[in-house]
Design an enzyme around this catalytic site. Structure first.
Site, PDB file in Angstrom:
ATOM      1  N   ASP A 298     -46.546 -35.623  36.457  1.00 43.40           N
ATOM      2  CA  ASP A 298     -47.127 -34.410  35.897  1.00 43.40           C
ATOM      3  C   ASP A 298     -46.100 -33.296  35.723  1.00 43.40           C
ATOM      4  O   ASP A 298     -45.271 -33.057  36.600  1.00 43.40           O
ATOM      5  CB  ASP A 298     -48.231 -33.935  36.859  1.00 43.40           C
ATOM      6  CG  ASP A 298     -48.944 -32.699  36.355  1.00 43.40           C
ATOM      7  OD1 ASP A 298     -49.520 -32.763  35.263  1.00 43.40           O
ATOM      8  OD2 ASP A 298     -48.921 -31.671  37.059  1.00 43.40           O
ATOM      9  N   GLU A 340     -45.186 -36.798  31.538  1.00 42.31           N
ATOM     10  CA  GLU A 340     -46.040 -35.819  30.861  1.00 42.31           C
ATOM     11  C   GLU A 340     -45.178 -34.609  30.550  1.00 42.31           C
ATOM     12  O   GLU A 340     -45.038 -33.692  31.345  1.00 42.31           O
ATOM     13  CB  GLU A 340     -47.225 -35.399  31.734  1.00 42.31           C
ATOM     14  CG  GLU A 340     -48.250 -34.573  30.953  1.00 42.31           C
ATOM     15  CD  GLU A 340     -48.387 -33.109  31.374  1.00 42.31           C
ATOM     16  OE1 GLU A 340     -49.082 -32.355  30.670  1.00 42.31           O
ATOM     17  OE2 GLU A 340     -47.795 -32.690  32.383  1.00 42.31           O
TER      18      GLU A 340
HETATM   19  C1  GLC Z   1     -50.406 -30.875  33.683  1.00 42.65           C
HETATM   20  C2  GLC Z   1     -51.868 -31.183  33.553  1.00 42.65           C
HETATM   21  C3  GLC Z   1     -52.636 -29.931  33.393  1.00 42.65           C
HETATM   22  C4  GLC Z   1     -52.347 -29.030  34.549  1.00 42.65           C
HETATM   23  C5  GLC Z   1     -50.854 -28.825  34.725  1.00 42.65           C
HETATM   24  C6  GLC Z   1     -50.549 -28.226  36.047  1.00 42.65           C
HETATM   25  O1  GLC Z   1     -49.868 -30.356  32.549  1.00 42.65           O
HETATM   26  O2  GLC Z   1     -52.074 -32.051  32.489  1.00 42.65           O
HETATM   27  O3  GLC Z   1     -54.005 -30.188  33.287  1.00 42.65           O
HETATM   28  O4  GLC Z   1     -52.966 -27.805  34.324  1.00 42.65           O
HETATM   29  O5  GLC Z   1     -50.148 -30.013  34.716  1.00 42.65           O
HETATM   30  O6  GLC Z   1     -50.626 -29.200  37.054  1.00 42.65           O
HETATM   31  C1  GLC Z   2     -48.285 -26.561  29.077  1.00 44.61           C
HETATM   32  C2  GLC Z   2     -47.456 -27.496  29.846  1.00 44.61           C
HETATM   33  C3  GLC Z   2     -48.142 -28.796  30.049  1.00 44.61           C
HETATM   34  C4  GLC Z   2     -49.550 -28.576  30.533  1.00 44.61           C
HETATM   35  C5  GLC Z   2     -50.284 -27.618  29.698  1.00 44.61           C
HETATM   36  C6  GLC Z   2     -51.608 -27.342  30.293  1.00 44.61           C
HETATM   37  O1  GLC Z   2     -48.390 -26.999  27.785  1.00 44.61           O
HETATM   38  O2  GLC Z   2     -46.264 -27.757  29.166  1.00 44.61           O
HETATM   39  O3  GLC Z   2     -47.440 -29.531  30.974  1.00 44.61           O
HETATM   40  O4  GLC Z   2     -50.238 -29.766  30.443  1.00 44.61           O
HETATM   41  O5  GLC Z   2     -49.564 -26.440  29.621  1.00 44.61           O
HETATM   42  O6  GLC Z   2     -52.374 -26.625  29.388  1.00 44.61           O
END
Ligand code: GLC
Ligand code: GLC
Length: 654
Positions: A298, A340
């Site tokens: 993540d 991600e």
């Molecule tokens: C990732 C997840 C998102 C979350 C963020 C912080 O981007 O997909 O839902 O808010 O991480 O953990």
């Molecule tokens: C931003 C971050 C991503 C997360 C997202 C959540 O785009 O780059 O990691 O999932 O915020 O909305």
């Protein structure tokens, strides 16, 4: 290679060998007799194979700390202990994966994702619904974070208070491990998150830090006053500006400032501290031992912070992941990393590699599919795919239409400008379009983290609501409904055929609409991403076999494409070759396997489109072709006519 790099790599391999020579007897003395000697030898073999790269990364990160060797030994001890605790079933799984290390490239792979509570109440409920997943041919299941979290708002599970405890309302860690095993029996690989950029402020480490324990304060990025936070913030972007401006939060109890890139209850871990790396190694391997086959890393972009930069995608972030990769290869082989990174496409690609993350979300494709749908023009999509779709051998994209997060316009400005469009303007148009503010738009979405000053925003909404189903149903307009169904199938058809693993958000296969009730829940209100995280509609699912229901038409259409993918060799580890169809509304690519090749065509407009048949013959197509998708033979002498939003899968002679 410059002389310097050569000297450096010579030095590294010398030191790495020396360290390993010192470490091995100590590990053997401690652990060898705890296991079967043949197994131990295999473990040693992997350790020796992957140690050099582990050493290289850890040395680059922590080599200047006077106690580096102490941490190195600790990390290996942790890895060994976790490997010893690894269930035999998972060790056996590795034996199988070794024979086919790139198993995830198979055309049989079809992914799904869900929140356990929203899909099936709890882990037991999920177990009961495995047949639903099997019916669709799912082989990859991403369960959204289901660990212990603070009550109330916890960012949908992404604020973790313990990596070793399951949220008690969902079940237990034992139940999760059993589920993993049962899924495996059904040919489904469990995918879980490793939320390793931050913990919740209720994690034991955070609690100790709050109580004033300085050792634990060093687990996070904590500062006594605004001096450093101000300095960092001057070049950092805000991820969740609606929650709190900037990237730091004041703690009354400590009278200090904590780095919180996301919500103010998500504390960023401090990877400059080798103890953090070490502890997170244990948490990662603990998860691996529960039966996780694909680990979703993540928020990888944010792992490392440096003054004067935007603190995203720094080289150290890559090293941390690569070091974890080396450890997993030693102590939890058979588990694959997925990144991600929802950032600039060039940066996304940098996380992809066999020694980093063999799998990655494909946010650029996702964003550009929506772009093409709004503009009815596939040229930006085509251009971007030609430049950035290709990734190293053995790696695969996870292609999705939408996920649990917002849709951000993560394509490059250059690709937009190449179309003589202004990038800022274009993103604003897309926001207007998908929030339904643009005149004539079919979409019903909501802005996420909108900045009224700049017009910047991201988009929330389910696939069905964004493609026009919600509008069509509300207006009782059959033509609109019909077009929306076609759009849903077109988008899913592309992710199914383009190469990589398609990932379906469960509920989209039935055309589930936005859930406006989220606003009534105090834990969810204010975060519009909950709009597209509705409770799974099991009543609606009962209609999935009906040919005349909306749910049935979408479901059957999807099922057909899944079958096509899983049964056709053209989708097996095949090369993807993008092509100019000669019509800006029609996206096209070949999938070329040794002896099989197909041309996939997608019409992104609600009007009939025609393609020049001679042009197709130029590309090796015959006059008479089989459309595998429609299941019929067609002859195109002059032109090939495509219906609105039609997806064709045409066989090519090889
Ligand atoms: C990732 C997840 C998102 C979350 C963020 C912080 O981007 O997909 O839902 O808010 O991480 O953990
Ligand atoms: C931003 C971050 C991503 C997360 C997202 C959540 O785009 O780059 O990691 O999932 O915020 O909305």
């Amino acid at each position: 290679m410059s002389l310097n790099t050569r000297m450096n790599s010579f030095w590294l391999s010398k030191e790495s060998n020396a360290s390993l020579r010192r470490l091995l007897p100590r590990l053997e003395a401690k652990y060898k007799d705890k296991t079967d000697h043949a197994e131990w030898d295999m473990y040693m073999e992997r350790l020796k194979r992957h140690f050099p790269r582990l050493f290289e990364h850890l040395h680059a990160l922590y080599g200047t700390d006077y106690d580096f060797f102490y941490y190195l030994e600790n990390t290996l001890s942790s890895a060994t202990e976790m490997w010893l605790a690894r269930p035999p079933e998972l060790k056996a799984l590795y034996a199988m994966r070794e024979a086919d290390p790139h198993w995830y490239l198979s055309h049989r792979m079809v992914g799904a994702m869900c929140y356990v509570d929203l899909f099936a109440d709890d882990i037991e409920g999920l177990r009961i619904h495995i047949p639903y997943l099997s019916e669709m041919g799912i082989t990859y299941l991403h369960l959204m974070p289901l660990f212990k979290v603070p009550q109330g708002d916890n960012d949908g599970g992404y604020a973790i208070s313990s990596y070793r405890e399951v949220n008690s309302s969902l079940g237990s860690m034992e139940a999760l491990a059993e589920l993993a095993s049962e899924l495996r029996d059904h040919g489904i690989s469990l995918v879980l998150d490793f939320v390793f950029n931050h913990t919740s402020d209720e994690h034991e480490w955070a609690k100790k830090a709050l109580a004033g324990d300085e050792e634990y304060q060093e687990f996070y990025r904590i500062f006594p006053n605004r001096e450093m936070p101000d300095a960092y913030e001057s070049s950092m972007h805000e991820v969740f500006p609606d929650d709190h401006p900037g990237a730091f939060t004041y703690s009354n109890r400590m009278k200090k400032w904590v780095c919180t890139t996301f919500n103010n209850f998500q504390w960023d871990l401090n990877y400059e501290n080798p103890a953090v790396f070490n502890h997170m190694t244990e948490e990662m391997l603990f998860l691996a031992n529960q039966g996780v086959e694909i680990l979703r890393l993540d928020a990888v972009a944010f792992l490392w912070k440096r003054l004067g930069t935007n603190s995203q995608n720094l080289p150290e972030a890559h090293r941390i992941i690569q070091a974890f990769n080396a450890i997993a290869s030693i102590a939890a082989p058979a588990m694959v990393f997925k990144s991600e990174a929802i950032v600039h496409p060039d940066e996304v690609n940098k996380y992809i590699g066999l020694e980093e993350c063999p799998l990655s979300y494909n946010p650029q494709l996702m964003a550009l599919l929506w772009d093409a749908l709004a503009t009815r023009d596939v040229r930006i999509l085509k251009r971007a795919m030609e430049h950035r779709f290709k990734i190293p051998n053995g790696c695969a994209w996870v292609n999705y239409v939408r996920c649990h997060d917002d849709i951000g316009w993560v394509f490059t400005n250059e690709d937009i400008e190449a179309m003589v469009l202004d990038a800022k303007h274009h993103r604003r148009f897309l926001n207007q379009f998908y929030t339904g503010r643009f005149e004539g738009s079919f979409a019903r979405g909501a802005p996420f983290q909108e900045n009224p000053l700049t017009g910047d925003a991201r988009i929330s909404g389910t696939c069905a609501s964004l493609t026009g189903l919600e509008k069509g149903v509300a207006a009782n307009d059959q033509t609109e409904v019909d077009l929306a169904i076609r759009r849903i199938l077109l988008l899913h058809g592309i992710i199914m055929m383009i190469g990589g693993i398609p990932l379906i958000y469960l509920g989209d296969e039935l055309g589930m609409l936005n859930d406006y009730d989220y606003d009534k829940d105090p834990a969810k209100t204010g975060d519009s991403r909950w709009l597209h995280r509705p409770h799974f509609d099991w009543k609606g699912a009962e209609q999935r076999h009906g040919t005349n229901t909306v749910a049935g038409r979408i479901y059957k259409g999807l099922l057909r494409m899944i079958q096509l993918r899983q049964q056709n060799l053209a989708f097996t580890r095949a090369e993807t070759e993008f092509t100019d169809t000669g019509n800006p509304h029609v996206f096209g690519f070949f999938r070329n396997h040794d002896q099989y090749s197909v041309l996939v065509l997608g019409n992104f407009s609600e009007k009939e489109q025609s393609l020049d048949a001679r042009r197709l013959r130029h590309m090796g197509m015959r006059k008479t072709m089989v459309d595998l998708h429609a299941g019929r033979t067609l002859t195109a002498t002059q032109e090939l006519i495509m219906e609105p939003y039609q997806l064709m899968v045409l066989t090519r002679a090889v």
